[in-house]
Motif scaffolding. Sequence first.
Motif, PDB file in Angstrom:
ATOM      1  N   TYR A 144       0.836  -1.187   0.000  1.00 24.85           N
ATOM      2  CA  TYR A 144       0.000   0.000   0.000  1.00 24.85           C
ATOM      3  C   TYR A 144       0.874   1.241   0.000  1.00 24.85           C
ATOM      4  O   TYR A 144       1.782   1.377   0.814  1.00 24.85           O
ATOM      5  N   GLN A 145       0.611   2.149  -0.930  1.00 22.90           N
ATOM      6  CA  GLN A 145       1.362   3.402  -0.979  1.00 22.90           C
ATOM      7  C   GLN A 145       0.635   4.455  -0.151  1.00 22.90           C
ATOM      8  O   GLN A 145      -0.538   4.752  -0.395  1.00 22.90           O
ATOM      9  N   ARG A 146       1.325   5.002   0.818  1.00 21.02           N
ATOM     10  CA  ARG A 146       0.748   6.059   1.644  1.00 21.02           C
ATOM     11  C   ARG A 146       0.549   7.313   0.797  1.00 21.02           C
ATOM     12  O   ARG A 146       1.348   7.609  -0.096  1.00 21.02           O
ATOM     13  N   SER A 147      -0.508   8.039   1.098  1.00 20.56           N
ATOM     14  CA  SER A 147      -0.846   9.235   0.333  1.00 20.56           C
ATOM     15  C   SER A 147      -0.995  10.436   1.256  1.00 20.56           C
ATOM     16  O   SER A 147      -1.635  10.344   2.308  1.00 20.56           O
ATOM     17  N   ILE A 148      -0.418  11.538   0.826  1.00 17.36           N
ATOM     18  CA  ILE A 148      -0.446  12.784   1.589  1.00 17.36           C
ATOM     19  C   ILE A 148      -1.308  13.793   0.838  1.00 17.36           C
ATOM     20  O   ILE A 148      -0.981  14.185  -0.282  1.00 17.36           O
ATOM     21  N   CYS A 149      -2.398  14.204   1.453  1.00 16.00           N
ATOM     22  CA  CYS A 149      -3.257  15.233   0.875  1.00 16.00           C
ATOM     23  C   CYS A 149      -2.666  16.587   1.245  1.00 16.00           C
ATOM     24  O   CYS A 149      -2.432  16.867   2.423  1.00 16.00           O
ATOM     25  N   VAL A 150      -2.413  17.416   0.251  1.00 16.74           N
ATOM     26  CA  VAL A 150      -1.889  18.757   0.496  1.00 16.74           C
ATOM     27  C   VAL A 150      -2.897  19.781  -0.004  1.00 16.74           C
ATOM     28  O   VAL A 150      -3.245  19.804  -1.182  1.00 16.74           O
ATOM     29  N   PHE A 151      -3.375  20.601   0.914  1.00 13.23           N
ATOM     30  CA  PHE A 151      -4.209  21.741   0.580  1.00 13.23           C
ATOM     31  C   PHE A 151      -3.292  22.956   0.559  1.00 13.23           C
ATOM     32  O   PHE A 151      -2.530  23.187   1.511  1.00 13.23           O
ATOM     33  N   CYS A 152      -3.351  23.739  -0.518  1.00 17.14           N
ATOM     34  CA  CYS A 152      -2.472  24.909  -0.625  1.00 17.14           C
ATOM     35  C   CYS A 152      -3.035  25.883  -1.649  1.00 17.14           C
ATOM     36  O   CYS A 152      -4.000  25.579  -2.348  1.00 17.14           O
TER      37      CYS A 152
ATOM     38  N   VAL B   4      -1.637  13.798  -3.055  1.00 16.46           N
ATOM     39  CA  VAL B   4      -3.042  14.017  -3.379  1.00 16.46           C
ATOM     40  C   VAL B   4      -3.260  15.513  -3.235  1.00 16.46           C
ATOM     41  O   VAL B   4      -2.971  16.094  -2.188  1.00 16.46           O
ATOM     42  N   TYR B   5      -3.749  16.151  -4.300  1.00 13.97           N
ATOM     43  CA  TYR B   5      -3.881  17.612  -4.250  1.00 13.97           C
ATOM     44  C   TYR B   5      -4.956  18.055  -5.236  1.00 13.97           C
ATOM     45  O   TYR B   5      -5.590  17.239  -5.892  1.00 13.97           O
ATOM     46  N   GLY B   6      -5.130  19.353  -5.378  1.00 13.90           N
ATOM     47  CA  GLY B   6      -6.229  19.929  -6.146  1.00 13.90           C
ATOM     48  C   GLY B   6      -6.106  19.945  -7.649  1.00 13.90           C
ATOM     49  O   GLY B   6      -6.933  20.566  -8.314  1.00 13.90           O
ATOM     50  N   ALA B   7      -5.111  19.295  -8.219  1.00 16.01           N
ATOM     51  CA  ALA B   7      -4.953  19.089  -9.669  1.00 16.01           C
ATOM     52  C   ALA B   7      -4.698  20.348 -10.483  1.00 16.01           C
ATOM     53  O   ALA B   7      -4.746  20.308 -11.704  1.00 16.01           O
ATOM     54  N   GLY B   8      -4.400  21.458  -9.835  1.00 12.23           N
ATOM     55  CA  GLY B   8      -4.095  22.669 -10.573  1.00 12.23           C
ATOM     56  C   GLY B   8      -2.625  22.736 -10.955  1.00 12.23           C
ATOM     57  O   GLY B   8      -1.778  22.081 -10.347  1.00 12.23           O
ATOM     58  N   ASP B   9      -2.339  23.535 -11.970  1.00 11.93           N
ATOM     59  CA  ASP B   9      -0.955  23.725 -12.414  1.00 11.93           C
ATOM     60  C   ASP B   9      -0.541  25.181 -12.241  1.00 11.93           C
ATOM     61  O   ASP B   9       0.262  25.704 -12.998  1.00 11.93           O
TER      62      ASP B   9
END
Length: 185
Positions: free
Chosen positions: A4-12, A41-46
């Motif tokens: 299992y790959q751990r996932s880090i959600c980043v809000f920014c 894991v993040y908001g998919a913006g560039d």
Amino acid sequence: MTSYQRSICVFCGSRDGGRESYALAAEETGRAIAQEGWRLVYGAGDVGLMGRIARSTQAAGGATFGVIPVHLFEREVGKRDLSTFIVTENMHERKKVMYMNSDAIVVMPGGAGSLDEFFEVLTWRQLGLHEKPIYLLNVDGFWNPLTGLMDHFIGEGFAEESLKAYVTVVDDVPALTDALRTALS
């Protein structure tokens, strides 16, 4: 058997903000996530800090999982070259998908959207809906007013002192990485 790959959600922020240190911290965080073998894991913006963290994660060989609502696709320049790219119908669904696909939450400098994301996961934690660790990456003291506000509403009787235990404030990326390693081991 697969691991299992751990996932880090980043809000920014979808902007870089007014200090170079915010951009540098986003890039350093992205590299750290990749080097630890975690997935971003993040908001998919560039754009803004979002784009910086994703590009640095990718450049360091890390996996990326982006979630963007259809109405922000153009504004936040949806980053289609991610490992996983999901388009949702609305902001609430975006937050839910990001949260459901992560093991820990990191909140970097940002604006009203980042505060909305922070308070939603904090409220869910306060209500016992999850036990995922929540970190405020306090670059150059950015979150000091927020932690002061939390102290204020605790002092005014609108929350228990235990609320502060749900959030870990870290001042730099090495401290964040160490805290995540400990929490995810």
